[in-house]
Design a protein around this motif. Sequence first.
Motif, PDB file in Angstrom:
ATOM      1  N   LYS A   4       0.839  -1.209   0.000  1.00  0.00           N
ATOM      2  CA  LYS A   4       0.000   0.000   0.000  1.00  0.00           C
ATOM      3  C   LYS A   4       0.872   1.256   0.000  1.00  0.00           C
ATOM      4  O   LYS A   4       0.683   2.150  -0.821  1.00  0.00           O
ATOM      5  CB  LYS A   4      -0.926   0.004   1.223  1.00  0.00           C
ATOM      6  CG  LYS A   4      -2.006  -1.083   1.198  1.00  0.00           C
ATOM      7  CD  LYS A   4      -2.972  -0.876   2.354  1.00  0.00           C
ATOM      8  CE  LYS A   4      -4.175  -1.784   2.272  1.00  0.00           C
ATOM      9  NZ  LYS A   4      -3.976  -3.055   2.980  1.00  0.00           N
ATOM     10  N   SER A   5       1.799   1.344   0.933  1.00  0.00           N
ATOM     11  CA  SER A   5       2.570   2.590   1.065  1.00  0.00           C
ATOM     12  C   SER A   5       3.498   2.836  -0.133  1.00  0.00           C
ATOM     13  O   SER A   5       3.784   3.997  -0.452  1.00  0.00           O
ATOM     14  CB  SER A   5       3.366   2.600   2.370  1.00  0.00           C
ATOM     15  OG  SER A   5       4.072   1.399   2.550  1.00  0.00           O
ATOM     16  N   ASN A   6       3.927   1.803  -0.815  1.00  0.00           N
ATOM     17  CA  ASN A   6       4.799   1.996  -1.974  1.00  0.00           C
ATOM     18  C   ASN A   6       4.082   2.647  -3.151  1.00  0.00           C
ATOM     19  O   ASN A   6       4.721   3.117  -4.088  1.00  0.00           O
ATOM     20  CB  ASN A   6       5.424   0.662  -2.420  1.00  0.00           C
ATOM     21  CG  ASN A   6       6.651   0.322  -1.589  1.00  0.00           C
ATOM     22  OD1 ASN A   6       7.269   1.196  -0.986  1.00  0.00           O
ATOM     23  ND2 ASN A   6       7.001  -0.962  -1.531  1.00  0.00           N
ATOM     24  N   LYS A   7       2.721   2.691  -3.088  1.00  0.00           N
ATOM     25  CA  LYS A   7       1.969   3.306  -4.197  1.00  0.00           C
ATOM     26  C   LYS A   7       2.053   4.836  -4.142  1.00  0.00           C
ATOM     27  O   LYS A   7       1.723   5.512  -5.092  1.00  0.00           O
ATOM     28  CB  LYS A   7       0.474   2.943  -4.088  1.00  0.00           C
ATOM     29  CG  LYS A   7       0.130   1.512  -4.389  1.00  0.00           C
ATOM     30  CD  LYS A   7      -1.374   1.279  -4.344  1.00  0.00           C
ATOM     31  CE  LYS A   7      -1.972   1.629  -3.011  1.00  0.00           C
ATOM     32  NZ  LYS A   7      -3.325   1.202  -2.733  1.00  0.00           N
ATOM     33  N   TYR A   8       2.450   5.387  -2.986  1.00  0.00           N
ATOM     34  CA  TYR A   8       2.401   6.847  -2.799  1.00  0.00           C
ATOM     35  C   TYR A   8       3.624   7.516  -3.411  1.00  0.00           C
ATOM     36  O   TYR A   8       4.732   6.981  -3.340  1.00  0.00           O
ATOM     37  CB  TYR A   8       2.288   7.180  -1.309  1.00  0.00           C
ATOM     38  CG  TYR A   8       0.903   6.849  -0.786  1.00  0.00           C
ATOM     39  CD1 TYR A   8      -0.013   7.849  -0.494  1.00  0.00           C
ATOM     40  CD2 TYR A   8       0.497   5.523  -0.657  1.00  0.00           C
ATOM     41  CE1 TYR A   8      -1.295   7.539  -0.062  1.00  0.00           C
ATOM     42  CE2 TYR A   8      -0.783   5.200  -0.231  1.00  0.00           C
ATOM     43  CZ  TYR A   8      -1.676   6.217   0.063  1.00  0.00           C
ATOM     44  OH  TYR A   8      -2.945   5.895   0.465  1.00  0.00           O
ATOM     45  N   ASP A   9       3.381   8.681  -4.018  1.00  0.00           N
ATOM     46  CA  ASP A   9       4.447   9.443  -4.659  1.00  0.00           C
ATOM     47  C   ASP A   9       5.532   9.772  -3.626  1.00  0.00           C
ATOM     48  O   ASP A   9       5.243  10.432  -2.612  1.00  0.00           O
ATOM     49  CB  ASP A   9       3.845  10.735  -5.239  1.00  0.00           C
ATOM     50  CG  ASP A   9       4.921  11.589  -5.860  1.00  0.00           C
ATOM     51  OD1 ASP A   9       5.596  11.111  -6.781  1.00  0.00           O
ATOM     52  OD2 ASP A   9       5.117  12.738  -5.390  1.00  0.00           O
ATOM     53  N   PHE A  10       6.748   9.340  -3.879  1.00  0.00           N
ATOM     54  CA  PHE A  10       7.771   9.471  -2.839  1.00  0.00           C
ATOM     55  C   PHE A  10       8.155  10.925  -2.587  1.00  0.00           C
ATOM     56  O   PHE A  10       8.505  11.289  -1.468  1.00  0.00           O
ATOM     57  CB  PHE A  10       9.006   8.613  -3.127  1.00  0.00           C
ATOM     58  CG  PHE A  10       9.927   8.573  -1.928  1.00  0.00           C
ATOM     59  CD1 PHE A  10       9.502   8.061  -0.702  1.00  0.00           C
ATOM     60  CD2 PHE A  10      11.207   9.100  -1.999  1.00  0.00           C
ATOM     61  CE1 PHE A  10      10.319   8.061   0.430  1.00  0.00           C
ATOM     62  CE2 PHE A  10      12.044   9.107  -0.874  1.00  0.00           C
ATOM     63  CZ  PHE A  10      11.591   8.585   0.337  1.00  0.00           C
ATOM     64  N   ASP A  11       8.066  11.789  -3.607  1.00  0.00           N
ATOM     65  CA  ASP A  11       8.370  13.211  -3.390  1.00  0.00           C
ATOM     66  C   ASP A  11       7.368  13.816  -2.407  1.00  0.00           C
ATOM     67  O   ASP A  11       7.735  14.592  -1.529  1.00  0.00           O
ATOM     68  CB  ASP A  11       8.328  13.992  -4.716  1.00  0.00           C
ATOM     69  CG  ASP A  11       9.547  13.665  -5.572  1.00  0.00           C
ATOM     70  OD1 ASP A  11      10.575  13.249  -5.007  1.00  0.00           O
ATOM     71  OD2 ASP A  11       9.448  13.817  -6.804  1.00  0.00           O
ATOM     72  N   PHE A  12       6.085  13.439  -2.567  1.00  0.00           N
ATOM     73  CA  PHE A  12       5.052  13.928  -1.647  1.00  0.00           C
ATOM     74  C   PHE A  12       5.329  13.405  -0.231  1.00  0.00           C
ATOM     75  O   PHE A  12       5.259  14.153   0.745  1.00  0.00           O
ATOM     76  CB  PHE A  12       3.667  13.463  -2.127  1.00  0.00           C
ATOM     77  CG  PHE A  12       2.560  13.819  -1.182  1.00  0.00           C
ATOM     78  CD1 PHE A  12       2.048  15.102  -1.126  1.00  0.00           C
ATOM     79  CD2 PHE A  12       2.023  12.855  -0.314  1.00  0.00           C
ATOM     80  CE1 PHE A  12       1.027  15.440  -0.236  1.00  0.00           C
ATOM     81  CE2 PHE A  12       1.008  13.179   0.577  1.00  0.00           C
ATOM     82  CZ  PHE A  12       0.516  14.475   0.609  1.00  0.00           C
ATOM     83  N   PHE A  54      -3.225   8.364   4.538  1.00  0.00           N
ATOM     84  CA  PHE A  54      -3.114   6.929   4.253  1.00  0.00           C
ATOM     85  C   PHE A  54      -4.327   6.162   4.807  1.00  0.00           C
ATOM     86  O   PHE A  54      -4.932   5.342   4.120  1.00  0.00           O
ATOM     87  CB  PHE A  54      -1.810   6.416   4.879  1.00  0.00           C
ATOM     88  CG  PHE A  54      -1.479   4.992   4.569  1.00  0.00           C
ATOM     89  CD1 PHE A  54      -0.884   4.632   3.371  1.00  0.00           C
ATOM     90  CD2 PHE A  54      -1.747   3.983   5.498  1.00  0.00           C
ATOM     91  CE1 PHE A  54      -0.558   3.312   3.090  1.00  0.00           C
ATOM     92  CE2 PHE A  54      -1.431   2.664   5.232  1.00  0.00           C
ATOM     93  CZ  PHE A  54      -0.834   2.325   4.020  1.00  0.00           C
ATOM     94  N   LEU A  55      -4.689   6.475   6.048  1.00  0.00           N
ATOM     95  CA  LEU A  55      -5.844   5.810   6.680  1.00  0.00           C
ATOM     96  C   LEU A  55      -7.125   6.077   5.893  1.00  0.00           C
ATOM     97  O   LEU A  55      -7.913   5.161   5.629  1.00  0.00           O
ATOM     98  CB  LEU A  55      -6.024   6.356   8.091  1.00  0.00           C
ATOM     99  CG  LEU A  55      -5.283   5.640   9.209  1.00  0.00           C
ATOM    100  CD1 LEU A  55      -5.100   6.566  10.395  1.00  0.00           C
ATOM    101  CD2 LEU A  55      -6.045   4.384   9.620  1.00  0.00           C
TER     102      LEU A  55
END
Length: 123
Positions: A4-12, A54-55
């Motif tokens: 799940k967390s790997n889907k988030y834009d890392f710059d953000f 995330f939640l």
Amino acid sequence: MFTKSNKYDFDFVKENMMGPNSIKIFEEVSESLKLEKDMRILDLGCGRGLTSIFLAKEYDVIVFATDLWISATDNYERIKSMGLEDKIIPIHAEAHDLPFANEFFDAAICIDAYNYFGAEKII
Ligand SMILES: C[S@@+](CC[C@H](N)C(=O)[O-])C[C@H]1O[C@@H](n2cnc3c(N)ncnc32)[C@H](O)[C@@H]1O
């Protein structure tokens, strides 16, 4: 792991991190939680609201994103930019003086923040 967390834009994520990657930490913790749609969750010491976002996105819960150092307005801008204003309520509060009713929450989380205030009695 971290699907799940790997889907988030890392710059953000990097821009809003205040220590370690809190959404990765929370994803690990969440394996031991039973989160259901529309549950009310306290995110205490949420910082810039990464775990609240995330939640709300991953579990469709209602999050009270509560923090002391980061203003509610700052967090509200970020929440609105993600289109999550119906799911996340930003609150500026001190952990020892929370403006919530007893029994209000279904669950509370506190990622990388308890150590700042947890030595003193909260309730
Ligand atoms: C290292 S940051 C972590 C923020 C966020 N949980 C994260 O992991 O990205 C610690 C947070 O604890 C909050 N904090 C510290 N003392 C607090 C207090 N007495 N009441 C409420 N929040 C507090 C700060 O406002 C800060 O945002």
